[in-house]
Design a protein around this motif. Structure first.
Motif, mmCIF file in Angstrom:
data_model
loop_
_atom_site.group_PDB
_atom_site.id
_atom_site.type_symbol
_atom_site.label_atom_id
_atom_site.label_comp_id
_atom_site.label_asym_id
_atom_site.label_seq_id
_atom_site.Cartn_x
_atom_site.Cartn_y
_atom_site.Cartn_z
ATOM 1 N N PHE A 93 5.855 11.750 4.099
ATOM 2 C CA PHE A 93 6.370 10.377 4.063
ATOM 3 C C PHE A 93 5.563 9.531 3.072
ATOM 4 O O PHE A 93 6.123 8.784 2.265
ATOM 5 C CB PHE A 93 6.344 9.772 5.470
ATOM 6 N N CYS A 94 4.243 9.680 3.126
ATOM 7 C CA CYS A 94 3.396 8.921 2.198
ATOM 8 C C CYS A 94 3.756 9.251 0.750
ATOM 9 O O CYS A 94 3.889 8.352 -0.084
ATOM 10 C CB CYS A 94 1.918 9.213 2.448
ATOM 11 N N PHE A 95 3.928 10.536 0.476
ATOM 12 C CA PHE A 95 4.307 10.929 -0.893
ATOM 13 C C PHE A 95 5.642 10.303 -1.284
ATOM 14 O O PHE A 95 5.811 9.806 -2.398
ATOM 15 C CB PHE A 95 4.416 12.454 -1.006
ATOM 16 N N SER A 96 6.606 10.335 -0.348
ATOM 17 C CA SER A 96 7.931 9.821 -0.698
ATOM 18 C C SER A 96 7.908 8.305 -0.906
ATOM 19 O O SER A 96 8.802 7.733 -1.514
ATOM 20 C CB SER A 96 8.973 10.227 0.347
ATOM 21 N N LEU A 97 6.838 7.666 -0.381
ATOM 22 C CA LEU A 97 6.687 6.228 -0.611
ATOM 23 C C LEU A 97 6.038 5.931 -1.965
ATOM 24 O O LEU A 97 5.968 4.773 -2.385
ATOM 25 C CB LEU A 97 5.808 5.617 0.482
ATOM 26 N N GLY A 98 5.522 6.988 -2.588
ATOM 27 C CA GLY A 98 4.788 6.772 -3.825
ATOM 28 C C GLY A 98 3.299 6.603 -3.602
ATOM 29 O O GLY A 98 2.560 6.180 -4.484
ATOM 30 N N THR A 109 -1.029 26.300 3.362
ATOM 31 C CA THR A 109 0.042 26.668 2.443
ATOM 32 C C THR A 109 1.028 25.509 2.278
ATOM 33 O O THR A 109 1.397 25.128 1.166
ATOM 34 C CB THR A 109 0.827 27.885 3.016
ATOM 35 N N LYS A 110 1.420 24.954 3.406
ATOM 36 C CA LYS A 110 2.409 23.868 3.360
ATOM 37 C C LYS A 110 1.838 22.611 2.707
ATOM 38 O O LYS A 110 2.540 21.893 1.992
ATOM 39 C CB LYS A 110 2.904 23.544 4.766
ATOM 40 N N GLY A 111 0.589 22.364 2.994
ATOM 41 C CA GLY A 111 -0.064 21.204 2.381
ATOM 42 C C GLY A 111 -0.091 21.340 0.873
ATOM 43 O O GLY A 111 0.216 20.389 0.134
ATOM 44 N N LYS A 112 -0.441 22.548 0.394
ATOM 45 C CA LYS A 112 -0.484 22.786 -1.060
ATOM 46 C C LYS A 112 0.897 22.655 -1.677
ATOM 47 O O LYS A 112 1.059 22.116 -2.778
ATOM 48 C CB LYS A 112 -1.080 24.166 -1.346
ATOM 49 N N ASP A 115 1.959 20.179 -4.634
ATOM 50 C CA ASP A 115 2.645 20.660 -5.840
ATOM 51 C C ASP A 115 3.962 19.921 -6.056
ATOM 52 O O ASP A 115 4.273 19.471 -7.151
ATOM 53 C CB ASP A 115 2.933 22.163 -5.734
ATOM 54 N N LYS A 116 4.705 19.818 -4.962
ATOM 55 C CA LYS A 116 6.034 19.202 -5.039
ATOM 56 C C LYS A 116 5.943 17.779 -5.609
ATOM 57 O O LYS A 116 6.794 17.355 -6.382
ATOM 58 C CB LYS A 116 6.655 19.184 -3.644
ATOM 59 N N PHE A 117 4.905 17.059 -5.194
ATOM 60 C CA PHE A 117 4.793 15.663 -5.641
ATOM 61 C C PHE A 117 3.806 15.493 -6.798
ATOM 62 O O PHE A 117 3.410 14.382 -7.127
ATOM 63 C CB PHE A 117 4.414 14.763 -4.465
ATOM 64 N N GLY A 118 3.406 16.640 -7.349
ATOM 65 C CA GLY A 118 2.573 16.589 -8.548
ATOM 66 C C GLY A 118 1.178 16.036 -8.326
ATOM 67 O O GLY A 118 0.578 15.442 -9.214
ATOM 68 N N ALA A 119 0.659 16.216 -7.118
ATOM 69 C CA ALA A 119 -0.701 15.736 -6.840
ATOM 70 C C ALA A 119 -1.689 16.827 -7.240
ATOM 71 O O ALA A 119 -1.567 17.961 -6.802
ATOM 72 C CB ALA A 119 -0.848 15.405 -5.367
#
Lengths: 455, 530
Positions: free
Chosen positions: A327-332, A349-352, A356-360
């Motif tokens: 949710f935090c990622f989707s908020l920017g 694994t899921k955290g990584k 990756d998905k949000f380019g962090a």
């Protein structure tokens, strides 16, 4: 505050400091409270039951009723069979539950008490009443494992596929508050889906003040419903860590089609949940749900200047932390530290994958970690927001980081068990609370001449 | 047996009935002896905890300069982390009260033994924190798998040159927290108290405060009054206490005992080992605080001290009189039930009485018969399988540090005037007709509340909301519901204010919805609206 915590981080091999998890039995106790008229029973020393009841009571601010085998040294030498038999007899006679849900402890597990055999020898189980059990050794997993094990046992003991489909969908709730369970049911009702959900602690651990104490409040999933879960077409587990053991067991035992989803926290996971419900049921998403979603997006856009690019550290239970992070990622926002105390390699694994998905690029994710380590890392790389249960409040104070209480346990605030964090409405609530702490902090740090009336 | 008690017991199957009837009596009735410190029957919803809770949670946990490492799976350490309100300021940058240290044993440690992990955990704790001392508290599985924590402690003590002590306080030992208190007392007296160099000096008003855990800052408030009078507090056992102070506890001229149950062993053992007398005090309530201060002054028999005591009493009582009276008016005539650990159910009765509140029932969670009936019954208490499992230390005089504080003549005279090495127990102070109950359980709580209709139920978190759901105010006397301090003179006002707040909060009036208590006032005429 926490002055003994050095800035320099060093890997520890043996000493756990300020854990971000607790032991299995308390999770099993919580799950059992989600069965209607159920008495959770702790097979071990009195202290376990006392601590667990205390702990849950402090989170929910509600009576938490459970019994214990009250082991003494004798029972620890000769086994706890006779204690359990005496307990079951007394519980049915005095407290009259429909179900006694036994969970073990590190004591009875180390002794090696064979619970199914003891249950098989019980002579006093009244007609139409049940004794079920699950093994919850405290030296394996965490409270999430205990919850998951008890849910699995409910299915093992009760669920049956009678060959007559009931046209319902089964939902296995994750390790969440009664307010969340109520919200999940509300969504299912709006979607016009017939369902069976368990465990369901709504109506049990959020019971109203009436002037009468009820040992078994009106909530909870009935035994008949859990039995009938075997006749559902599909089963949805909300949160892999807490719900997948139950989902798999229902699939294995009753051939119910399995779906393991993320805990529906935030917009993406709730979208996935709603889409899955629509897909399974063949029903269109009703306007009411779309409106709620639209309202959430509206708020997100309106308020984005106050949370955009804020960094965060999130700790707690695996499903909750991953949901909040997404949710935090989707908020920017930029979650940088994801920590769970629960041993669960898939969390990393899921955290990584999320990073990756949000380019962090510099995200840190760790399972079987503790708050002492998190604090040390934050001393070297401060974040704008700390999110998790009450035990992080010392870190927040020590480092002067705004603190959003979310997840389990919250021992120092009120109302939270009644309110959801799941679904679009839950996301709105998370956002409201988050904005409050971020904006309060901004105001607290502002000079008089910069102090704004309107924000 | 009174009808009220009989009615409650009728809820039970025969075996439970036979057991529970021994744990309940009516003051002034035929039954004088109460069963206590015996097993809770399996399946009964008890509020009791375990041996570990008594040892680590109560006695060792509050020591602010000690790294207490809990050897066991994670839960026990986690639940005892910051949950008891034993406040500590920390000194020299050390405050372990904010921390939770455990070996977090995993399955392999249970199978192959946890000694290696414990040894390494101590090393890591010493390197990270440089504690004044390390204490190891074991939980259930450790006793079963046979990890020798005492050997690990001895080894570590040699290696690091600091005190490392071990406490085998597995949860299954004894029948409640009580066994754990005893185990902690045994460890402190044999390994820690008396290790320091301080000497006893005549003419000093040096004391130790025993059995004061600084819940909600009680110990600080008591300390403030005692310092004002002129006492020097050598050590507190153990609220905001410190290893570095405990080692010199032998140098005190007197021990004062607040919580008899949890610490009386040290009181008695210090008497044998060092010749230090103890006097039972109660710093809860105005009258009992006054009496305790006077008893202490009498022990030292110093005119200036006696005079200063009276001055401080007069000043402090005057300070609170108006506030106290304001709340007394609100609370006067109310009825209370108290169910707390091993001393508070007694200590608060006097304070309540001063506020005009009658105690209709009181009980202890983990007391022994002497806490109810007085120390005179100790010699008549029969040992059972459970109590035998808690070691009774054989203490001898310390050849160098033993010092008689009073002559035999002084001692005999004083014993008649003050509770010298004596606790009279709770029952003697209770009004006739009130009920005394040991190990009060859930169904009894529910039924007694219905029957006695108290205005306030003082207890702990597990039954607080049971009472409140039934419409009866419940205040926690373990944690003070995050208020306090309740000790000393100012504490009386804090307490009275909090209870009055609970009684007068307007919310109670909203429990029944208006449409449930009033007849419908409006209706329609037959034939409907015109």
């Amino acid at each position: 505050m926490l002055e003994l915590t050095p800035k320099k981080y060093k890997e520890r091999q043996a000493l756990r400091i300020n854990p971000a998890k607790t032991c299995q039995p308390v999770g099993a106790m919580y799950a059992a409270l989600g069965i209607r008229q159920c008495m959770p029973h702790s097979h071990g020393s009195q202290g376990c039951c006392s601590y667990h009841r205390t702990f849950l009571t402090r989170h929910f601010k509600e009576p938490v009723i459970a019994t214990t085998s009250s082991f003494t040294e004798g029972a620890s030498v000769f086994g706890g069979g006779s204690n359990l038999k005496t307990a079951v007899k007394n519980i049915f006679e005095i407290y009259k539950p429909r179900v006694i849900a036994v969970h073990t402890t590190c004591l009875s597990e180390t002794i090696g008490d064979d619970i199914p055999t003891i249950i098989g020898q019980l002579e006093n189980v009244p007609e139409g009443k049940f004794v079920i059990h699950t093994n919850t050794p405290s030296y394996v997993g965490s409270h999430i494992t205990g919850y998951s094990n008890m849910v699995k046992s409910m299915i093992s003991y009760f669920s049956k596929n009678t060959g007559q489909p009931n046209g319902k969908i089964c939902v296995i709730s994750g390790f969440v508050n009664p307010g969340d369970m109520k919200e999940i049911k509300r969504i299912l009702k709006i979607m016009n889906i017939d369902f069976i959900m368990f465990p369901d602690t709504s109506g049990v651990l959020d019971s109203p003040m009436t002037g009468n104490f009820e040992m078994y409040p009106k909530g909870g999933t009935t035994v008949e419903e859990i039995q009938d879960a075997g006749n559902c077409s599909d089963v949805l587990g909300l949160g892999a860590a807490a719900a997948s053991a139950g989902v798999r067991q229902l699939n294995k035992k009753c051939k119910v089609k399995e779906h393991i989803l993320e805990l529906p926290i935030g917009i993406e996971a709730t979208d996935a949940f709603i889409s899955k419900l629509s897909e399974i049921s063949g029903k269109d998403v009703p306007e009411e749900i779309e409106t709620e979603r639209g309202q959430l997006v509206d708020i997100m856009i309106d308020a984005h200047p106050y949370y955009d690019k804020k960094t965060a550290a999130i700790y707690g239970d695996p499903d909750t932390v991953l949901g909040l992070a997404e949710f935090c990622f989707s908020l920017g926002m930029q979650p940088k530290y994801l920590i769970t105390g629960t041993p669960d390699p898939s969390f990393e694994t899921k955290g990584k994958e999320l990073f990756d998905k949000f380019g962090a690029k510099d995200g840190f994710v760790k399972h079987a970690a503790d708050l002492f380590e998190l604090h040390q890392r934050l001393k070297n790389d401060k974040v704008d927001l700390l999110i998790g249960g009450t035990h992080g409040k010392q870190i927040a104070r020590a480092e002067n980081i705004p603190f959003l209480r979310m997840g389990f346990p919250i021992l120092d605030r009120y109302v939270h068990p009644y309110m959801p964090m799941v679904g679009y409405r839950g996301a709105m609530r998370i956002l409201e609370l988050m904005l409050n702490v971020l904006m309060d902090k901004r105001e607290a740090d502002t000079a008089d001449e910069d102090f704004e009336l309107v924000m | 047996m009174s009808k009220a008690i009989q009615n409650i017991l009728d809820h039970y199957p025969a075996a439970v009935f036979r057991n529970r009837k021994e744990h309940i009596l009516e003051k002034g009735g035929d039954k004088k002896e109460i069963a206590a410190n015996s097993r809770t029957i399996p399946g009964i919803i008890t509020s009791r905890g375990c041996c570990y809770a008594g040892c680590k949670g109560v006695v060792l946990g509050p020591l602010q300069d000690v790294a207490v490492i809990v050897h066991g799976p994670v839960g026990c350490s986690y639940y005892a982390w910051g949950t008891r309100r034993n406040k500590a300021k920390g000194r020299n940058g050390r405050n372990f009260v904010q921390y939770c240290l455990t070996t977090d044993m995993q399955e392999s440690d249970i199978v192959f033994g946890g000694v290696k992990k414990l040894t390494l955990a101590i090393e890591e704790a010493v390197e990270l924190f440089h504690p004044a001392a390390v204490m190891i508290a074991s939980t259930c599985p450790v006793g079963l798998i046979g990890d020798d924590i005492h050997a690990v402690a001895a080894e570590a003590e040699k290696k690091y040159g600091i005190s490392v002590t071990a406490y085998s306080c597995e949860g299954y030992k004894g029948v409640s927290q009580s066994g754990g208190h005893h185990i902690a007392n045994n460890g402190l007296i044999s390994k820690i108290i008396g290790k320091g160099d301080m000497k006893v000096e005549d003419g000093k008003f040096r004391i130790n405060i025993l059995g004061e855990y600084n819940i909600g800052g009680d110990g600080w408030e008591i300390g403030r009054i005692l310092k004002k009078i002129g006492y020097e507090v050598i050590s507190v056992m153990t609220g905001d206490g410190a290893y570095e102070e405990l080692v010199n506890a032998h140098a005190a001229n007197l021990n004062v005992v607040q919580c008899h149950r949890s610490i009386n062993y040290i009181g008695e053992m210090m008497r044998v080992k060092y010749g230090t007398d103890w006097v039972k005090v109660n710093f809860i309530g105005i009258d009992h605080t006054v009496k305790s201060l006077r008893d202490m002054a009498k022990y030292f028999a110093d005119e200036a001290l006696i005079q200063r005591t009276e001055e401080v009493i007069a000043e402090e009582v005057e300070d609170i009189a108006d506030d106290f009276e304001q709340y007394r008016k609100i609370l006067n005539g109310k009825k209370a039930v108290l169910y707390v650990g091993g001393s508070r159910a007694h200590h608060y009765q006097n304070l309540l009485k001063s506020l005009g509140v009658t105690t209709v029932m009181a009980g202890y969670e983990f007391a022994h018969r002497d806490d109810y009936e007085g120390r005179e019954v100790i010699s008549t208490i029969k040992e059972d399988a459970d109590s035998k499992n808690i070691q009774e230390l054989k203490i001898e005089k310390d050849p160098e540090k033993f010092k008689m504080r009073l002559s035999q003549e002084e001692y005999d005279k004083l014993s008649k005037e003050i509770p010298l090495n004596y606790y009279a127990g709770m029952i003697k102070d209770m009004p006739d007709g009130s009920i005394v109950i040991d190990d009060l359980n859930h169904i009894e709580t529910e039924e007694f509340i219905k029957m006695l209709k108290p205005d306030i139920f003082f207890s702990g978190i597990k039954d607080k909301f049971v009472a409140q759901k039934a419409g009866v105010l419940s205040r926690q006397l373990h944690s003070y519901d995050y208020g306090g301090p309740y000790a000393g003179f100012r504490g009386c006002v804090n307490f009275a204010k909090d209870v009055a707040m609970g009684i007068t909060t307007p919310t109670w009036s909203y429990i029944v919805a208006p449409w449930k208590k009033e007849p419908k006032l409006t209706g329609e005429f037959a034939g409907g609206n015109q």
